[in-house]
Each structure stands twice: as structure tokens, then as C-alpha cells.
Design an enzyme around this catalytic site. Structure first.
Site, short mmCIF file in Angstrom:
data_model
loop_
_atom_site.label_atom_id
_atom_site.label_comp_id
_atom_site.label_asym_id
_atom_site.label_seq_id
_atom_site.Cartn_x
_atom_site.Cartn_y
_atom_site.Cartn_z
N ALA A 1 0.80 -1.42 -0.04
CA ALA A 1 0.16 0.14 0.17
C ALA A 1 0.88 1.32 0.01
CB ALA A 1 -0.97 -0.06 1.35
N GLY B 1 0.85 4.15 -1.42
CA GLY B 1 0.18 5.50 -1.40
C GLY B 1 -0.20 5.95 -0.08
N ASP B 2 -0.39 4.77 0.75
CA ASP B 2 -1.00 5.19 2.25
C ASP B 2 0.40 5.39 3.08
OD1 ASP B 2 -4.00 5.10 2.66
OD2 ASP B 2 -3.43 3.07 1.67
N LEU B 3 1.53 4.44 2.65
CA LEU B 3 2.69 4.30 3.58
C LEU B 3 3.38 5.88 3.36
CD1 LEU B 3 3.61 0.77 3.07
CD2 LEU B 3 2.40 1.61 4.92
N GLY C 1 1.56 8.55 5.05
CA GLY C 1 2.09 8.35 6.46
C GLY C 1 3.29 8.96 6.85
#
Length: 400
Positions: free
Chosen positions: A167, A169-171, A174
Site C-alpha cells: 500500500a 500510497g498510504d505508507l 503516513g
């Protein structure tokens, strides 16, 4: 004497689910911040039930929520919203990744929370940011990778775009959330009035920020970078090559001096000394020829033989590891990247080590992802001063 962790004394209230905000919270917790994670009372963060399970708990959850304190709050109830406001008085950072407008609907906007605590830093992660025509669209990391330009580049030119295996994009979002929050803490601590601020992290912008020089390249030349498989466009040689035993090696021979060493190692001094290939531009224009020369050599040797020769020549090269390969690698073991952990049922496991490594104040893993509401009494009674009777009442009413 136990070394002090770098974020010791910082309190973070995490109001987020799934990946982006919880990944940011994980980094804070690994380096000593007290991360209080708010979860919905009945089932908690949906990540608790994602991917492979150990009993009734996601194995990923154990990692993503390590060092965090879990409390339950029903944010849809006014009493739950009031609990958040009480917690905001006690913390430095609020970290969230709800759809824009959700916290406003609950009376928990940044404008409202800074009235309670002017020093509060609110870090908001969403698909498209808190402003703009797309702010109200539903947004997940997978879509952000698409609209952010990454998926267009991922795969082979004759096939549809594909996703990276994690993932990403999420990481990345973050990590930007962590960077932004740390900068805001630095500014606040230097400010005479200790004023906080709002950090707005958009998933698609986080992905877009990774696109190297593509924007000005397009504006100035009209070139749209396309999918290129395993190659690094415009940089040569840098590719994946098959070996005699059917395994693959990644070789990065794309600096001028390294390219010469590579060519001499594979017995092609004629190419090493050819002025046409003396710089990257010339090599990039002849990349197919150079790649064919390299692979004709790698196919004559096993992966181990290739790596030994290239290591001796100081040419960057490496195998393509699966997680099974990683577990058996001496470099990972030597640098404490495979942390032994014993789960509650006595099962032995390995968890990823802490990144980055600080010489004097390194991060550490204290406990695995907690049970749902495991820290209710500690936070409600110890931090907020509630009584057992109040907790019992709130639980009966479905507030916690």
C-alpha cells in the site's frame, strides 16, 4: 542507564483506521511518543481483521499497532465526542484520516479543538486533501496511486498498469504526516505562545511528490514518461538480468566509473573504452544493446557467481528477495531488522526492526498491537480521572 527515546513526552491521539494514519502513529510510537489509539467499541480498527490471521487477530495489526495504547470511543455519540475534547487538553498531536468533513460533523474540527488547546497540532490525512474540488470524493491509497501518476508508470508498456505489491500510497502519506508533524512540533516549541497548527496531507499529492522530474520534463519537452518494465528510463544500465540457474539479479551500472568496472568484469573492455558509452546519455541511447551484452554474461553464471564477481568489482548488484529470503539474510539479522517476538499464546515470531537507526536515542519495540480497549482503565482513570462507576456507565451506554 536506559537511553531516553527521542519522542518521549510527546502524546499523540490517533483517530484513524486502516493504513495511512496508523502507519504514522506506529512511527511515533516506535520512537517513544505515547500514542493513544481511539477505536470503535464493537470491532475496532478494521485492520484487526485484514490479511492473514493469528487466531482472531490480523498479524499485520500486531505490527501496525505496536507500542500503541488502545481505548474505545464511539465518536458518533456526543459523550464520545466529549471524551475526545477532554483528551485533546492532554495531548500534543491529533492524528486522523477520516473523510474531510467527518470531524466537523462531530464537532471535532481543528478550529474547535484549538479553542480547547491552542497548542494542539492536528495532522489530517485524506485522499485529496481538505480543500479543492475533489475534497469530498472517497479516496483510498489505491486510487491515489492512480491519480497521483504512479500506476501509469508501473508495469510493461504492452500491458495494463499494475500496482506495487504494498500500500505504497498510504505508507508514503503516513511518512509525510510524520515529517509534517515533527516540523510543526519544532515550530511550536520555539514559539513564545506555543501555538499549534494544522497539517494537511493528501494521499494523491504524496504519491505525486515521488515522480522525480516528470512535471518539468513534460512542460519543457512534451515527453510523457511511459511504463518501462524493469528498466530505469533514461538511466543505463540498470535492469534485471537472468542468470544461468534461472534466478535473476538486479544490476545498477549506471555511473560512468561503475560502468567501466562492470564492462571489464564481464570481459568487455572494448565497450568500457568506447567513447560512445562514456556517459549516461550515450548509454541510454544504446540501452538495448548494453542490456543484451550484460545478460549474455549473466546467463553463463549462477546468481551466486554473478554476485561474487560484481561485489569484488564494487558494482551494485543484488538478488530479488522474497520474504523467505529476507528471513535468512545475515545483513538483516546483524542490523536487528528481524526482531524475535513471543506472542501471547507462546508462539515465536519475527517482527520488522525499527527504521531509522539513531545512534544515541534509537527506537524500540515495547509490545505488540494491543487488544481492543486494553488501555481503557489506564487512560480513562489515570489520565482523565474517571471512576470505575463512570467507566461502567459509559460502557453500558455504548460510549466506550
Amino acid at each position: 542507564m536506559t537511553k531516553k527515546l527521542p519522542l518521549e513526552g510527546v502524546k499523540v491521539l490517533e483517530m484513524g483506521n486502516f493504513v495511512a494514519a496508523p502507519f504514522a502513529g506506529k512511527i511515533f510510537a516506535e520512537f517513544g511518543a505515547e500514542v493513544i489509539k481511539i477505536e470503535e467499541p464493537t470491532s475496532g480498527d478494521p485492520l484487526r481483521n485484514w490479511r492473514l490471521m493469528h487466531g482472531n487477530t490480523s498479524i499485520w495489526w500486531y505490527v501496525q499497532a505496536r507500542n500503541k495504547k488502545s481505548i474505545t470511543v464511539n465518536l458518533r455519540k456526543s459523550e464520545g465526542q466529549n471524551i475526545v475534547k477532554q483528551l485533546v487538553k492532554k495531548v500534543d498531536v491529533v492524528l486522523e484520516n477520516f473523510k474531510p468533513g467527518t470531524l466537523e460533523k462531530w464537532g471535532l474540527s481543528y478550529e474547535e479543538l484549538k479553542k480547547i488547546n491552542p497548542s494542539i497540532i492536528m495532522t489530517r490525512i485524506s485522499g485529496y486533501g481538505q480543500t479543492g474540488p475533489y475534497r469530498d470524493k472517497a479516496g483510498f491509497g489505491s486510487v491515489a496511486e492512480a491519480i497521483g501518476g504512479l500506476r501509469y508508470l508501473t508495469g510493461y508498456p504492452d500491458r495494463p498498469p499494475v500496482r506495487v505489491g504494498i500500500a505504497i500510497g498510504d505508507l508514503v502519506a503516513g511518512m509525510y504526516a510524520v515529517i509534517g508533524t515533527l516540523m510543526a512540533l519544532h515550530v511550536r516549541d520555539k514559539d513564545a505562545e506555543k501555538r499549534g497548527q494544522l497539517i494537511d496531507v493528501a494521499l494523491y499529492e504524496s504519491v505525486f511528490s515521488l515522480l522525480e522530474g516528470m512535471l518539468p520534463e513534460y512542460v519543457l519537452t512534451g515527453v510523457v514518461r511511459e511504463r518501462s518494465g524493469s528498466t530505469l528510463p533514461g538511466v543505463a544500465p540498470s535492469n534485471t538480468y537472468e542468470c544461468k540457474d534461472g534466478k535473476h539479479v538486479v544490476i545498477g551500472g549506471n555511473s560512468d566509473n561503475i560502468f567501466q568496472r562492470l564492462m571489464k568484469t564481464i570481459g568487455r573492455e572494448d565497450i568500457a573504452n568506447d567513447p560512445r558509452y562514456s556517459n549516461n546519455q550515450g548509454r541510454a541511447e544504446n540501452v538495448e544493446f548494453i542490456d543484451s551484452v550484460i545478460e549474455s554474461w549473466t546467463k553463463k553464471h549462477t546468481l551466486e557467481e554473478v554476485l561474487t564477481m560484481l561485489d569484488d568489482a564494487l558494482v551494485p548488484a543484488g538478488p530479488i528477495y522474497s520474504i523467505k529470503d529476507i528471513v535468512n539474510d545475515v545483513q538483516y539479522k546483524e542490523r536487528d531488522m528481524l526482531l524475535p517476538v513471543k506472542l501471547e499464546d507462546g508462539k515465536e515470531c519475527l517482527f520488522p526492526g525499527i527504521v531509522p537507526k539513531l545512534s544515541d536515542t534509537p527506537g524500540e519495540m515495547k509490545w505488540i498491537g494491543p487488544k481492543l480497549g486494553e488501555h481503557n482503565e489506564e487512560i480513562y482513570m489515570g489520565l482523565l480521572g474517571y471512576s470505575h462507576g463512570q467507566l461502567k456507565k459509559l460502557k453500558k451506554e455504548g460510549v466506550i
